[in-house]
Design an enzyme around this catalytic site. Structure first.
Site, short mmCIF file in Angstrom:
data_model
loop_
_atom_site.label_atom_id
_atom_site.label_comp_id
_atom_site.label_asym_id
_atom_site.label_seq_id
_atom_site.Cartn_x
_atom_site.Cartn_y
_atom_site.Cartn_z
N ARG A 1 0.82 -1.21 0.00
CA ARG A 1 0.00 0.00 0.00
C ARG A 1 0.87 1.27 0.00
NH1 ARG A 1 -5.34 -0.16 0.87
NH2 ARG A 1 -5.16 -2.28 1.64
N ILE B 1 -7.59 2.40 -0.44
CA ILE B 1 -7.26 3.27 0.70
C ILE B 1 -5.78 3.59 0.61
CG2 ILE B 1 -7.06 3.37 3.21
CD1 ILE B 1 -9.57 1.48 3.23
N LEU B 2 -5.49 4.88 0.52
CA LEU B 2 -4.10 5.29 0.39
C LEU B 2 -3.46 5.45 1.76
CD1 LEU B 2 -4.38 7.84 -2.55
CD2 LEU B 2 -3.61 5.45 -2.63
N ASN C 1 -12.93 14.01 0.51
CA ASN C 1 -13.64 12.78 0.16
C ASN C 1 -15.14 13.03 0.28
OD1 ASN C 1 -13.90 9.97 -0.45
ND2 ASN C 1 -14.34 9.58 1.72
N THR C 2 -15.91 12.31 -0.50
CA THR C 2 -17.35 12.28 -0.30
C THR C 2 -17.75 10.87 0.09
OG1 THR C 2 -19.53 12.68 -1.25
CG2 THR C 2 -17.82 11.94 -2.78
N HIS C 3 -18.61 10.79 1.10
CA HIS C 3 -19.01 9.49 1.62
C HIS C 3 -20.53 9.39 1.60
CE1 HIS C 3 -18.64 5.82 3.95
NE2 HIS C 3 -19.62 6.26 4.72
N ASP D 1 -12.68 7.49 6.45
CA ASP D 1 -14.00 8.10 6.67
C ASP D 1 -14.06 8.85 7.99
OD1 ASP D 1 -14.84 7.14 4.23
OD2 ASP D 1 -15.66 5.30 5.08
#
Ligand code: GRF
Length: 185
Positions: free
Chosen positions: A56, A83-84, A98-100, A136
Site C-alpha cells: 500500500r 485506501i491510500l 472525500n465524499t461518503h 472516513d
C-alpha cells in the site's frame, strides 16, 4: 481527482468548471473514459494486487508521484477504491477531500448504503470531509440528509444520495478552493 468507478461525481465537478489537473484511477473504469472524453489528463496507476501482498505504501507513492507531476494542490477523491497510506497525507496534509454516501460518523466504510438500509434508518445522506489517515474520518465540511423511501434498494438509495453528492461536492470543493486561495486557472 482520484476515482475508480462510474465517475459521475467527476462529471459533475467538470461541469461545475472546477479545474482538474489530472484524474488518477486505480483500475480501468468509466471515470477514465469520462476524463479522456473531456480532454482532462488521466492516468491509470493500476493496482495489481488485492491480496495480502499488496504494498500500500509503494502504491501510494506512485499515486503521489503522478499528483506532484501534474502540480496538484488539492486531492479530491470520488469513489476511489484503494485506501491510500501515509505518503499521500504527508504530501497533501489537510488537502485531501472525500465524499461518503452516509451521514458520518454513521456507517463508515465500503458498505455505507447497504448498512444504512439494513439498519432501517429513515434518513441517511452524504458527507464531504477532509480525508485523514483514519478512513472516513476527518473534519466534516458539508452534509446533506437524504430520505430512505419504502421499497428502496441499495441501488435506488445510492442513486438518490449521489444526486445530492453531485451538487454538494462540486459546491464544497469550489468553496475550499476559494478559501485556500488555490488558483483556478
Ligand atoms: C459516491 O457515492 C461516493 O460517495 C462513493 O462512491 C460513489 C462514487 O460515485 N465513495 P461515482 O463514481 O462518482 O458515480
Amino acid at each position: 481527482m482520484l476515482a475508480s468507478g462510474s465517475g459521475t461525481n467527476l462529471e459533475a465537478i467538470l461541469e461545475a468548471d472546477v479545474p482538474v489537473a489530472v484524474v488518477v484511477v486505480d483500475r480501468p473504469c468509466r471515470a477514465l473514459e469520462v476524463a479522456t472524453n473531456a480532454g482532462v489528463p488521466a492516468q491509470l496507476v493500476e493496482r495489481t494486487s488485492f491480496g495480502k501482498d499488496f504494498d500500500r505504501v509503494a502504491y501510494t507513492e506512485q499515486v503521489v508521484d503522478v499528483l506532484r507531476a501534474h502540480g496538484v494542490e488539492l486531492v479530491v477523491m470520488a469513489g476511489f477504491g484503494t485506501i491510500l497510506d501515509k505518503p499521500v497525507h504527508d504530501a497533501y496534509p489537510g488537502q485531501i477531500l472525500n465524499t461518503h454516501p452516509a451521514l458520518l460518523p454513521a456507517f463508515r466504510g465500503w458498505h455505507a448504503v447497504e448498512e444504512a438500509l439494513a439498519a432501517g434508518v429513515k434518513v441517511t445522506g452524504c458527507t464531504v470531509h477532509v480525508a485523514t489517515l483514519e478512513v472516513d474520518d476527518g473534519p466534516i465540511l458539508a452534509q446533506e440528509a437524504v430520505p430512505v423511501l419504502p421499497g428502496d434498494t441499495v441501488d435506488s438509495l445510492h442513486e438518490r444520495i449521489k444526486d445530492v453528492e453531485r451538487r454538494l461536492y462540486p459546491a464544497t470543493i469550489a468553496e475550499v478552493i476559494a478559501t485556500k486561495g488555490i488558483p483556478t486557472t
